[in-house]
Design a protein around this motif. Sequence first.
Motif, mmCIF file in Angstrom:
data_model
loop_
_atom_site.group_PDB
_atom_site.id
_atom_site.type_symbol
_atom_site.label_atom_id
_atom_site.label_comp_id
_atom_site.label_asym_id
_atom_site.label_seq_id
_atom_site.Cartn_x
_atom_site.Cartn_y
_atom_site.Cartn_z
ATOM 1 N N VAL A 168 0.837 -1.201 0.000
ATOM 2 C CA VAL A 168 0.000 0.000 0.000
ATOM 3 C C VAL A 168 0.872 1.252 0.000
ATOM 4 O O VAL A 168 1.819 1.362 0.791
ATOM 5 C CB VAL A 168 -0.932 0.012 1.239
ATOM 6 N N LEU A 169 0.573 2.167 -0.900
ATOM 7 C CA LEU A 169 1.280 3.441 -0.940
ATOM 8 C C LEU A 169 0.582 4.410 0.006
ATOM 9 O O LEU A 169 -0.589 4.740 -0.170
ATOM 10 C CB LEU A 169 1.272 4.018 -2.360
ATOM 11 N N LYS A 170 1.312 4.841 1.020
ATOM 12 C CA LYS A 170 0.762 5.758 2.011
ATOM 13 C C LYS A 170 1.505 7.086 1.970
ATOM 14 O O LYS A 170 2.643 7.151 1.497
ATOM 15 C CB LYS A 170 0.853 5.145 3.407
ATOM 16 N N PRO A 171 0.860 8.162 2.457
ATOM 17 C CA PRO A 171 1.549 9.463 2.464
ATOM 18 C C PRO A 171 2.877 9.383 3.188
ATOM 19 O O PRO A 171 3.033 8.662 4.171
ATOM 20 C CB PRO A 171 0.559 10.377 3.206
ATOM 21 N N TYR A 172 3.857 10.139 2.702
ATOM 22 C CA TYR A 172 5.165 10.173 3.342
ATOM 23 C C TYR A 172 5.060 10.972 4.640
ATOM 24 O O TYR A 172 4.057 11.643 4.917
ATOM 25 C CB TYR A 172 6.214 10.792 2.413
ATOM 26 N N ASP A 173 6.081 10.891 5.461
ATOM 27 C CA ASP A 173 6.079 11.606 6.732
ATOM 28 C C ASP A 173 5.984 13.109 6.512
ATOM 29 O O ASP A 173 6.515 13.648 5.529
ATOM 30 C CB ASP A 173 7.362 11.299 7.505
ATOM 31 N N ASP A 174 5.341 13.794 7.445
ATOM 32 C CA ASP A 174 5.291 15.246 7.353
ATOM 33 C C ASP A 174 6.595 15.845 7.892
ATOM 34 O O ASP A 174 7.477 15.135 8.390
ATOM 35 C CB ASP A 174 4.066 15.813 8.072
ATOM 36 N N ALA A 175 6.711 17.172 7.788
ATOM 37 C CA ALA A 175 7.973 17.835 8.141
ATOM 38 C C ALA A 175 8.349 17.616 9.598
ATOM 39 O O ALA A 175 9.523 17.410 9.916
ATOM 40 C CB ALA A 175 7.867 19.325 7.834
ATOM 41 N N ALA A 176 7.358 17.661 10.497
ATOM 42 C CA ALA A 176 7.665 17.502 11.914
ATOM 43 C C ALA A 176 8.256 16.123 12.187
ATOM 44 O O ALA A 176 9.228 15.987 12.951
ATOM 45 C CB ALA A 176 6.409 17.723 12.748
#
Length: 380
Positions: A168-176
């Motif tokens: 499953v392709l999931k959103p990458y980590d956010d900046a924080a």
Amino acid sequence: MSTSRHWRRLSLCIVPLFALLAACNGGKSTPPPAATYQPSSWEALPATSDADLVAGFQAWLGSCVRLGKDPVWAAPCAAATQVAVAPQAIKDFLRSSLQVYSLRSPTKGDQGLITGYYEPVYPGSLVRTERDTVPVLGVPDDLIVVSLDSIYPELKGKRLRGRLDGHVLKPYDDAASISAGSTQAPALAWLGSAMDLQFLQIQGSGRIQLDNGRQLRIGYADQNGYPYKPIGRWLVEQGQLKQEEVSMGKIRQWAEAHPQRVAELLASNPSYVFFSVRPDSNEGPRGSLNVPLTPGYSVAIDRKVIPLGSLLWLASSRPDGSTLNRPVAAQDTGGAIAGEVRADLFWGTGDAAGELAGNMKQAGQIWLLWPKGAPLPKIN
């Protein structure tokens, strides 16, 4: 790239995973009215100096390295290379080869916003030190980029960014999360300030001044897929600054006065830029067109409105109010450079350029100089 309120190198093809999937699933949000090109005339263009005419034309001529095979620009670019570097010769070429269109907003007519960006220089090192503890990250190995236009032509230039979780392709980590160490991206260099890194990401390229005298040049390589949210806007929403006060200088002053809240400030922008090392050179940084930017004559644009590589005529002013009328080359894009009559002017490298860029928030008009007989670009 910009600065600058401008997420300079954040190509507008970047779309957050969840937002793009919503669009593909028939989201009901109403798109804003599109900008229009209104036929105009050479006489309608505000006068410019011969020096600005020559410099703007030569800056655009550098675009032809990338435009030479474009069916719209192939013939004009071939002819442009034969034009003498003289004001009258350039005027004759422009009038014989190109036609003028006024870029207009459905709500504000021909009035728009012109901002600025630059290439910053920050002290740092190639290894982590007691002073330099903030990493400048390269592209992580687990960042997946998916182009969609082969399946959805209407999404030309748009990409998904994420990481695989099983199949499953999931959103990458956010900046924080990335700043907290969630990714194994390589550290290209180290800075002494998280604010330096934030401004470096906003500008999209820069130089790191090493102790041995060398300047390491880095530029935008990729991004984590989240939309850019201006940290200045967060300060306004928090009641820390007034809208008219927002500038890079004011933001940095606030951060220095409130070190305990810097992490919270930076976390308000989930977008994160990954860099690559660029060859040492005295030329300007390369924009989205992959040609060196020319200080004062290269602009970042919204490529949904203005085609990358276009020759434009800009009518605006400097922060001190003096006139700024000249041809400019659309050689860069930026995630915060969105809207109808909108451009971000590249001012150069270093503190003086940063001062101009940081204070540049001027009203302006834009004309598109487009090859005669060629169909007008489609505005998305």
